[in-house]
Design a protein around this motif. Structure first.
Motif, PDB file in Angstrom:
ATOM      1  N   SER A   1      -4.098   3.468  -4.769  1.00 46.83           N
ATOM      2  CA  SER A   1      -3.917   2.863  -3.458  1.00 46.83           C
ATOM      3  C   SER A   1      -3.940   1.347  -3.591  1.00 46.83           C
ATOM      4  O   SER A   1      -4.400   0.809  -4.610  1.00 46.83           O
TER       5      SER A   1
ATOM      6  N   SER B   1      -4.212  -2.621  -1.377  1.00 45.39           N
ATOM      7  CA  SER B   1      -4.600  -3.350  -0.178  1.00 45.39           C
ATOM      8  C   SER B   1      -4.356  -4.839  -0.403  1.00 45.39           C
ATOM      9  O   SER B   1      -4.059  -5.284  -1.518  1.00 45.39           O
TER      10      SER B   1
ATOM     11  N   SER C   1      -5.765  -8.832   1.218  1.00 43.37           N
ATOM     12  CA  SER C   1      -6.529  -9.660   2.136  1.00 43.37           C
ATOM     13  C   SER C   1      -6.235 -11.110   1.808  1.00 43.37           C
ATOM     14  O   SER C   1      -6.530 -11.573   0.697  1.00 43.37           O
TER      15      SER C   1
ATOM     16  N   SER D   1       0.790  -1.230   0.000  1.00 41.21           N
ATOM     17  CA  SER D   1       0.000   0.000   0.000  1.00 41.21           C
ATOM     18  C   SER D   1       0.824   1.284   0.000  1.00 41.21           C
ATOM     19  O   SER D   1       0.252   2.375   0.163  1.00 41.21           O
TER      20      SER D   1
END
Lengths: 111, 121
Positions: free
Chosen positions: A65, A67, A69, A54
């Motif tokens: 941006s 991310s 998971s 990030s």
């Protein structure tokens, strides 16, 4: 066949947001925080736009941006501009024998 | 700030070998890990191998035995030789490097302009 899986295409209208996914395994994306994204315009050299999941290099707009998971990393491009139309590649560390794993690239079209 | 300048385009016959050069200017040469990647027409990026600042080379399993990466400190040049070229080796070949003065070691900050290699009979 690429080591990481990306959708071949994505699109969004000017000013909107788009998310590009990158799916790996617990041995790469899910195992380390070394996920990066590169932008490549036609005929140009790839450019680093996100690193360590990030983080943005100096000079990259905050419209970009990232991310992560589990085994999936995502690149989010908000406030789409015409110049964002390019191919985006994800890259992940896969351990000492596969230090640079890439996705097949996602062509982003700005409508 | 390092700059990487690659050698020019090549057209090669199947079964032949090619050696691509990547000359570094700016910065301290032997502080950089130099990575080689390729991109087949319309395809994604593929890591081929790399050479560390201490001169240790590492290769992707796919290219083991067919690719050799070497460095000449005196000329600040890293070379990649690919042997037994096949049609499917037609691609743009890039050298790239992280910035050793950056906190991010897994970042390809600097890129050469690319060397197109065409394998054709």
């Amino acid at each position: 066949q690429s080591a990481l899986t990306q959708p071949p295409s994505a699109s969004g209208s000017l000013g909107q947001s788009v998310t590009i996914s990158c799916t790996g395994t617990s041995s790469d994306i899910g195992g380390f925080t070394y996920v990066s994204w590169y932008q490549q315009h036609p005929g140009k050299v790839p450019k680093l736009i996100i690193y360590e999941v990030s983080q943005r290099p100096s000079g990259v707009p905050d419209r970009f941006s990232g991310s992560q998971s589990d085994n999936v990393a995502s690149l989010i491009v908000s406030g789409l501009q015409a110049d964002d139309e390019a191919v985006y590649y994800c890259c992940a560390y896969g351990g000492t024998t596969n230090p640079w794993l890439f996705g097949g690239g996602t062509k982003l079209t700005v409508l | 700030q390092m700059q990487l300048e690659q050698s020019g385009a090549e057209v090669m016959k199947p079964g032949s070998s090619v050696k691509v050069a990547c000359e570094a200017s700016g910065g301290t040469f032997n502080t950089y890990t130099l990575i080689w990647l390729r991109q087949a027409p319309g395809q994604g990026l593929e890591w081929m191998g790399e050479i560390s600042p201490l001169g240790a080379s590492k290769y992707a399993q796919k290219f083991q035995g067919r690719v050799t990466i070497s460095a000449d400190d005196s000329s600040r040049t890293v070379y990649m030789e690919v042997t037994n070229l096949q049609f499917e080796d037609t691609a743009m070949y890039y050298c790239a490097s992280p910035n050793p003065y950056s906190s991010c070691w897994h970042c390809l900050d600097f890129w050469g302009q690319g060397t197109p290699i065409t394998v054709s009979s």
